[in-house]
Design an enzyme around this catalytic site. Sequence first.
Site, short mmCIF file in Angstrom:
data_model
loop_
_atom_site.label_atom_id
_atom_site.label_comp_id
_atom_site.label_asym_id
_atom_site.label_seq_id
_atom_site.Cartn_x
_atom_site.Cartn_y
_atom_site.Cartn_z
N ARG A 217 21.85 -8.71 -25.03
CA ARG A 217 21.51 -7.79 -24.03
C ARG A 217 21.18 -6.45 -25.71
O ARG A 217 20.60 -5.31 -24.70
CB ARG A 217 21.90 -7.23 -23.08
N ARG B 186 16.68 0.19 -15.92
CA ARG B 186 17.24 -0.70 -15.79
C ARG B 186 16.07 -1.52 -17.14
O ARG B 186 16.21 -1.68 -18.01
CB ARG B 186 17.54 -1.76 -15.17
P1 AP5 Z 1 21.37 -9.01 -14.45
O1 AP5 Z 1 22.47 -9.77 -13.48
O2 AP5 Z 1 21.48 -9.92 -15.92
O3 AP5 Z 1 20.04 -8.49 -13.67
P2 AP5 Z 1 18.68 -8.52 -15.04
O4 AP5 Z 1 18.76 -8.63 -16.49
O5 AP5 Z 1 18.50 -6.57 -15.28
O6 AP5 Z 1 17.95 -9.16 -14.79
P3 AP5 Z 1 17.68 -9.79 -13.00
O7 AP5 Z 1 18.93 -10.90 -12.73
O8 AP5 Z 1 17.23 -8.84 -12.57
O9 AP5 Z 1 16.21 -10.76 -13.12
P4 AP5 Z 1 16.05 -12.47 -13.33
O10 AP5 Z 1 14.69 -11.54 -14.28
O11 AP5 Z 1 16.92 -12.80 -13.25
O12 AP5 Z 1 15.20 -12.19 -12.44
P5 AP5 Z 1 14.85 -13.54 -11.87
O13 AP5 Z 1 15.02 -14.61 -11.98
O14 AP5 Z 1 16.06 -13.19 -10.15
O15 AP5 Z 1 22.24 -7.75 -15.01
C1 AP5 Z 1 22.17 -6.36 -13.85
C2 AP5 Z 1 23.81 -5.98 -14.43
O16 AP5 Z 1 24.73 -6.46 -15.62
C3 AP5 Z 1 22.91 -4.64 -15.78
O17 AP5 Z 1 21.87 -3.91 -15.74
C4 AP5 Z 1 24.45 -4.58 -17.14
O18 AP5 Z 1 24.55 -2.76 -16.29
C5 AP5 Z 1 24.93 -5.59 -16.44
N1 AP5 Z 1 25.17 -6.56 -17.53
C6 AP5 Z 1 24.80 -7.83 -17.12
N2 AP5 Z 1 24.62 -8.56 -18.75
C7 AP5 Z 1 24.95 -7.80 -19.62
C8 AP5 Z 1 25.66 -7.32 -21.10
N3 AP5 Z 1 24.99 -8.28 -21.63
N4 AP5 Z 1 25.62 -6.25 -21.53
C9 AP5 Z 1 26.05 -5.27 -20.71
N5 AP5 Z 1 25.18 -5.11 -19.19
C10 AP5 Z 1 25.11 -6.15 -19.06
O19 AP5 Z 1 13.42 -12.86 -10.22
C11 AP5 Z 1 13.22 -12.04 -9.81
C12 AP5 Z 1 12.90 -12.54 -8.77
O20 AP5 Z 1 11.32 -12.87 -8.70
C13 AP5 Z 1 13.04 -13.03 -7.52
O21 AP5 Z 1 13.60 -12.81 -6.26
C14 AP5 Z 1 12.65 -14.25 -8.14
O22 AP5 Z 1 12.75 -15.23 -6.91
C15 AP5 Z 1 11.41 -14.38 -7.84
N6 AP5 Z 1 10.53 -14.72 -9.40
C16 AP5 Z 1 11.57 -15.45 -10.43
N7 AP5 Z 1 10.76 -16.14 -11.21
C17 AP5 Z 1 9.05 -15.84 -9.92
C18 AP5 Z 1 7.73 -16.23 -10.54
N8 AP5 Z 1 7.44 -17.59 -12.01
N9 AP5 Z 1 6.84 -15.83 -9.61
C19 AP5 Z 1 6.97 -15.00 -8.56
N10 AP5 Z 1 8.45 -14.70 -8.30
C20 AP5 Z 1 9.30 -15.23 -9.14
#
Ligand code: AP5
Length: 224
Positions: free
Chosen positions: A88, A170
């Site tokens: 990241r 974020r």
């Molecule tokens: P993390 O859990 O990695 O969160 P993120 O990157 O903010 O990603 P999300 O989980 O929010 O989203 P996603 O892209 O996975 O989407 P999803 O598939 O769920 O990190 C959380 C925290 O941890 C960070 O803020 C930080 O503090 C820390 N952290 C983690 N890694 C780190 C690192 N390497 N270094 C430092 N700190 C770190 O989909 C989202 C929604 O949309 C779901 O409801 C899903 O059902 C829906 N959806 C998915 N695809 C579609 C589609 N095609 N159409 C419609 N809806 C859809």
Amino acid sequence: MRLVMLGLPGAGKGTQADLLAKELGIPRISTGDMFREALQSDTELGRQVKEYVERGELVPDSLTVALVEQRLSQPDARDGFILDGFPRTVPQAEALRDTLAAAGKPIDAAVFIDVDQEEAIRRIAGRRVCSQCGATYGAGAPEVEAGRCSQCGGPLVQRPDDTEETARRRLQVYMDQTHPVVEFYRAENRLVTVDGGRDVPEVLADILESLRPFGLDGRAGDAP
Ligand code: AP5
């Protein structure tokens, strides 16, 4: 295959990584999930990362890199893995490159799921997760209507960092610190970009097709 998933918070990295992991028979490794589990079980790691995760800031590189290196040394990651949420920052990407180079097993490709910020915010706002098993559901899913997980029956809740204010933070952190990682993999000729604004199965099909030139020669079990 050894893959990295990239994209805005809410782009669908976890959703696609889960499906790819099943399709390819390799583990999905999510740093976000690892931090959330540590928080929930109130471990020393959980106490160390609490403030960062709750504020939508990044956990320090040293802690995150050590955690991932430890996880990658597990036997189930020997024949491939999908990293979701890591690297990241550019220093994390460099540390990963150096660790894997030492083992002679570089990343095959980085998949960038491209969605616009408003769609990302909309998806984050609609997301509900099972408080028991962690399954994720999007707005409009029958489980969200019912408030119950269809896999284990657990109650669905909103992630604490999914409030609009923290989600916007974020997104800002992503633009400042994570977007350069996309350029890192582009410069290494390992970047695959897919339009994430479509339905989940369409995005998955596009990812699988785009990975063929990077060594994906079929479904799980087809690999030599
Ligand atoms: P993390 O859990 O990695 O969160 P993120 O990157 O903010 O990603 P999300 O989980 O929010 O989203 P996603 O892209 O996975 O989407 P999803 O598939 O769920 O990190 C959380 C925290 O941890 C960070 O803020 C930080 O503090 C820390 N952290 C983690 N890694 C780190 C690192 N390497 N270094 C430092 N700190 C770190 O989909 C989202 C929604 O949309 C779901 O409801 C899903 O059902 C829906 N959806 C998915 N695809 C579609 C589609 N095609 N159409 C419609 N809806 C859809």
